[in-house]
Every structure is written in C-alpha cells, then in structure tokens.
Design an enzyme around this catalytic site. Structure first.
Site, PDB file in Angstrom:
ATOM      1  N   LYS A 111       1.047  -1.420  -0.031  1.00 55.48           N
ATOM      2  CA  LYS A 111       0.055   0.397  -0.038  1.00 55.48           C
ATOM      3  C   LYS A 111       0.692   1.195  -0.105  1.00 55.48           C
ATOM      4  O   LYS A 111       0.256   2.389  -0.616  1.00 55.48           O
ATOM      5  CB  LYS A 111      -0.965   0.039   1.401  1.00 55.48           C
ATOM      6  N   LYS A 192      -5.442  -8.972  -5.416  1.00 56.56           N
ATOM      7  CA  LYS A 192      -6.490  -9.253  -5.013  1.00 56.56           C
ATOM      8  C   LYS A 192      -7.704  -8.597  -5.890  1.00 56.56           C
ATOM      9  O   LYS A 192      -7.131  -7.775  -5.777  1.00 56.56           O
ATOM     10  CB  LYS A 192      -5.813  -9.385  -3.630  1.00 56.56           C
ATOM     11  N   LYS A 195     -11.091  -3.543  -2.398  1.00 62.03           N
ATOM     12  CA  LYS A 195     -12.329  -2.188  -2.769  1.00 62.03           C
ATOM     13  C   LYS A 195     -11.893  -0.962  -3.410  1.00 62.03           C
ATOM     14  O   LYS A 195     -12.379  -0.043  -3.736  1.00 62.03           O
ATOM     15  CB  LYS A 195     -13.232  -2.330  -1.695  1.00 62.03           C
TER      16      LYS A 195
HETATM   17  P1  ATP Z   1      -8.524  -2.186   1.192  1.00 63.95           P
HETATM   18  O1  ATP Z   1      -8.392  -2.945  -0.616  1.00 63.95           O
HETATM   19  O2  ATP Z   1      -8.886  -0.910   1.371  1.00 63.95           O
HETATM   20  O3  ATP Z   1      -7.388  -2.725   1.889  1.00 63.95           O
HETATM   21  P2  ATP Z   1      -9.639  -4.508   0.640  1.00 63.95           P
HETATM   22  O4  ATP Z   1     -10.837  -5.427   0.025  1.00 63.95           O
HETATM   23  O5  ATP Z   1      -8.787  -5.396   0.979  1.00 63.95           O
HETATM   24  O6  ATP Z   1      -9.975  -3.243   1.277  1.00 63.95           O
HETATM   25  P3  ATP Z   1     -10.360  -5.437   3.424  1.00 63.95           P
HETATM   26  O7  ATP Z   1     -11.909  -4.426   4.225  1.00 63.95           O
HETATM   27  O8  ATP Z   1      -9.035  -4.402   3.427  1.00 63.95           O
HETATM   28  O9  ATP Z   1     -10.920  -5.224   2.139  1.00 63.95           O
HETATM   29  O10 ATP Z   1     -10.899  -6.553   4.587  1.00 63.95           O
HETATM   30  C1  ATP Z   1     -11.838  -6.708   4.870  1.00 63.95           C
HETATM   31  C2  ATP Z   1     -12.263  -8.877   4.568  1.00 63.95           C
HETATM   32  O11 ATP Z   1     -12.008  -9.986   3.139  1.00 63.95           O
HETATM   33  C3  ATP Z   1     -10.821  -9.398   4.916  1.00 63.95           C
HETATM   34  O12 ATP Z   1     -11.107 -10.556   6.477  1.00 63.95           O
HETATM   35  C4  ATP Z   1      -9.959  -9.812   4.002  1.00 63.95           C
HETATM   36  O13 ATP Z   1      -9.496 -10.877   4.188  1.00 63.95           O
HETATM   37  C5  ATP Z   1     -11.029 -10.873   3.411  1.00 63.95           C
HETATM   38  N1  ATP Z   1     -10.800 -10.175   1.615  1.00 63.95           N
HETATM   39  C6  ATP Z   1     -11.067  -8.844   1.406  1.00 63.95           C
HETATM   40  N2  ATP Z   1     -10.225  -9.039  -0.133  1.00 63.95           N
HETATM   41  C7  ATP Z   1     -10.997 -10.372  -0.402  1.00 63.95           C
HETATM   42  C8  ATP Z   1     -10.337 -10.596  -1.755  1.00 63.95           C
HETATM   43  N3  ATP Z   1     -10.807 -10.463  -3.207  1.00 63.95           N
HETATM   44  N4  ATP Z   1     -10.401 -12.334  -1.568  1.00 63.95           N
HETATM   45  C9  ATP Z   1     -10.801 -12.929  -0.540  1.00 63.95           C
HETATM   46  N5  ATP Z   1     -11.395 -12.397   0.532  1.00 63.95           N
HETATM   47  C10 ATP Z   1     -10.880 -10.791   0.973  1.00 63.95           C
HETATM   48 MG    MG Z   2      -7.358  -5.044   2.678  1.00 60.36          MG
END
Ligand code: ATP
Ligand code: MG
Length: 326
Positions: A111, A192, A195
């Site tokens: 990040k 990955k 969002k």
């Molecule tokens: P950001 O990009 O802001 O980090 P994010 O999409 O990674 O957002 P988080 O809120 O950081 O989402 O993660 C929330 C939960 O969802 C965590 O348990 C994370 O491991 C899971 N998660 C997020 N993205 C994925 C993915 N692509 N596949 C599986 N699990 C995910």
């Molecule tokens: Mg995340």
C-alpha cells in the site's frame, strides 16, 4: 462459547471478495460462536478519504453485513471509532511491538509502494488491528489470506505482553476459508480483488447492477487456451472465475470443471455472470429494505454499549499492569 471477530473497512463499497473471504465465514459460524462484526473505520483513514463519502459508507457497510446474512440477534455489530478504547489499547501495544516486525508486513509494503508521503498510521495499522482483536479476548478471526500475517502479528504481540506482564490477552487464531481465501482482480488476476483499487473494472461490488456485472465478467482477463480448467498458476483468470462460480452455485471447483469441460470462454463467462447475478439478487433486495430503516441505529447503539463495557474492563487491566494510573 468461543468468540470470533471480524471487520471490513469502509474504504470502498464491499466486493464479492469481502463476502467470500470475510463475511461468509462469520455467517457460517454465527450459531456456533459468539460473533462480533465491526466497521474498522479508523483503519480506513490510514489512506486519504473524502470525509463525507466515508461517513455515508459506514452505515451502508452495516446494512450490507446484515443483507449478506449476518443476523443482528446473533452478532454484536458496532463501529470501531465509536469505542475510544481501540486506539488506547493500540498505543500500549505499539509500545510493545517492534519496528522490525511491523516493517515485514506485506500489506504495508504494497500500500505504501507508490506514496510520496506515507502516513505513519499506515505503518502502525496492524497494531491497531491487534488492539481490535485483543481487546475482546477473541478466539477466532475470520479473514482472507491477505490478513493472515496481521493476525499472526497480533498473536506475537499478545504472547509477548502475557510473558512480560502476566496472562492478559487471549492468543487469537486466524480462520481462513479453504477455497475462497483470495479472490483475484478480474482485470489483473495475479492481484487480490480489493475494494480500494482504482480500476473498478476488475472488481465486482455487491451492489453492482446486473448489466455492470455481465460487462465486468465478459471483459475479465483470461488466457489463449480456450479450455476451462483450474490451474491457478498458469490460468489465474479462469481459475478465479471457477472459484467464484463454485461459491455462488454452492458446489466444488472439480464439479464446475467437469460441467464446463466442453464450453468455450464466452459461454463459461456468461454462466459465471448469471451465477453471480442470481447470488447477489437477494442481498441487494434485503439491503434496499434495510438501508433507510431506523433499526440500523438501534443495532449500532446496542453494539456500542456492549463493546464499550467489555473494552473498558480490559483497558483498565492493561493500564494497571503496565504501571499507568495512580
Ligand atoms: P482495501 O483495499 O481497502 O484494503 P479490501 O478489499 O482489502 O479493502 P478489507 O476491508 O481490507 O477489504 O478486508 C476485509 C476482509 O475481507 C478481510 O478479512 C480480508 O482478508 C477479506 N478480503 C478482502 N479482499 C478479499 C479477496 N479478494 N479475497 C478474499 N478475501 C478478501
Ligand atoms: Mg484490505
């Protein structure tokens, strides 16, 4: 009863990755464990945010948790920033965590990669996350694979603190889903699905319209083989779509492979889109009913009261142990 705790940042709208990696496990185990689910909004300000958008997204997240099957009668639902003790505990833990271990966190490295001015909070993020978990004597933390390293850091800090000051924290365990631990970006399937990624074409949001879902899946990156087979290394795009299809159809990747063994990519993608659209329809429906209901505030008020009481007791114990207070 064992306790599980999870959080999903309001850093963007929730995605199918959030659902498959995080929320789905909390739903699956909500009868078996005492379940806490919270909006980690303080984590979200580790990178720049529009305050108005962030505000609005917080409640949308909560409505979506419930729409995805989180039962408010079985879960304690709350907003991190409404409980001041998270940050207080994080400070004590920061004083018991090391630069070396925090510097090894891959999320931080990723990040901060292209940032000119890196906020200190982005670096200490995993220690705030440790506080979120340790504050409530959590047994299990349902997370996607990307967060495993952070839960391990929480374990290390808890163990170190217990050794130094006497038994204080429960040492938590990550709970990683077997097949949906890392859903990939549709455009860039070696990364990955997140969002907060800028290019929205590779991300399916839970509230995307049917048309948008069809388009995003139709333009998903694949390969030039034109046969449907799971091979995460050589066919990451197709493998990701197989995983997504299997999840929404509640079946296994092996069965899906068999089912599509004679299909071309165009037909396969059409079926994946259909499965995702059908799977998300009831979530959207429930969300619409919830988002403007007064119930949400009542649920969040109750959640805040409950966790505040628990957190206050824990922080008092911690402060005394390290020598703070009169
Ligand atoms: P950001 O990009 O802001 O980090 P994010 O999409 O990674 O957002 P988080 O809120 O950081 O989402 O993660 C929330 C939960 O969802 C965590 O348990 C994370 O491991 C899971 N998660 C997020 N993205 C994925 C993915 N692509 N596949 C599986 N699990 C995910
Ligand atoms: Mg995340």
């Amino acid at each position: 009863m064992k306790r599980m705790l999870t959080g999903l940042q309001p850093s963007g709208e929730l995605t199918i990755g959030s659902l498959m990696g995080g929320i789905s496990q909390s739903v699956q185990y909500q009868d078996e464990y005492e379940s806490f689910i919270f909006v980690p909004d303080m984590h979200t300000i580790t990178v720049p945010q529009d305050p108005k958008e962030l505000h609005e997204r917080i409640k949308r997240n909560v409505a979506l948790y419930i729409a995805c099957g989180i039962d408010p009668d079985k879960n304690t639902i709350y907003i991190q920033s409404e409980n001041f003790y998270h940050a207080n505990l994080a400070w004590v833990l920061e004083c018991n965590a090391y630069m070396g271990e925090a510097s090894r966190m891959t999320q931080y490295k990723e990040k901060s990669q292209n940032m000119k001015n890196i906020p200190v909070g982005l670096f200490t993020y995993p220690i705030l996350m440790a506080a979120d978990i340790l504050l409530y004597d959590t047994d299990y933390v349902p997370v996607g694979i990307d967060q495993k390293q952070h839960v391990e850091l929480a374990r290390d800090i808890a163990t170190r603190f217990n050794n130094k000051y006497g038994e204080t924290f429960k040492v938590p365990e990550p709970m990683i889903p077997k097949t949906t631990a890392k859903i990939m970006d549709l455009q860039n399937p070696t990364k990955k699905m997140s969002k907060s990624t800028q290019n929205q074409k590779g991300i399916i949001y839970l509230l995307d319209t049917e048309e948008v879902i069809r388009k995003k899946i139709a333009s998903a990156t694949t390969d030039s083989d034109n046969f449907v087979k799971y091979d995460a290394e050589n066919k990451p795009g197709i493998s990701n779509l197989l995983t997504i299809y299997a999840y929404f159809k509640k079946t296994t990747v092996e069965e899906v492979e068999e089912h599509f063994k004679d299909s071309n990519y165009k037909d396969f993608k059409g079926e994946v889109a259909k499965a995702v659209i059908e799977g998300l329809a009831p979530i959207k429906e429930k969300y619409k009913k919830l988002i403007n209901s007064e119930k949400l505030d009542k649920i969040l008020d109750e959640g805040r009261e409950k966790v505040n009481a628990l957190a206050e007791a824990k922080i008092k114990e911690v402060y005394h142990k390290v020598g703070l207070f009169r």
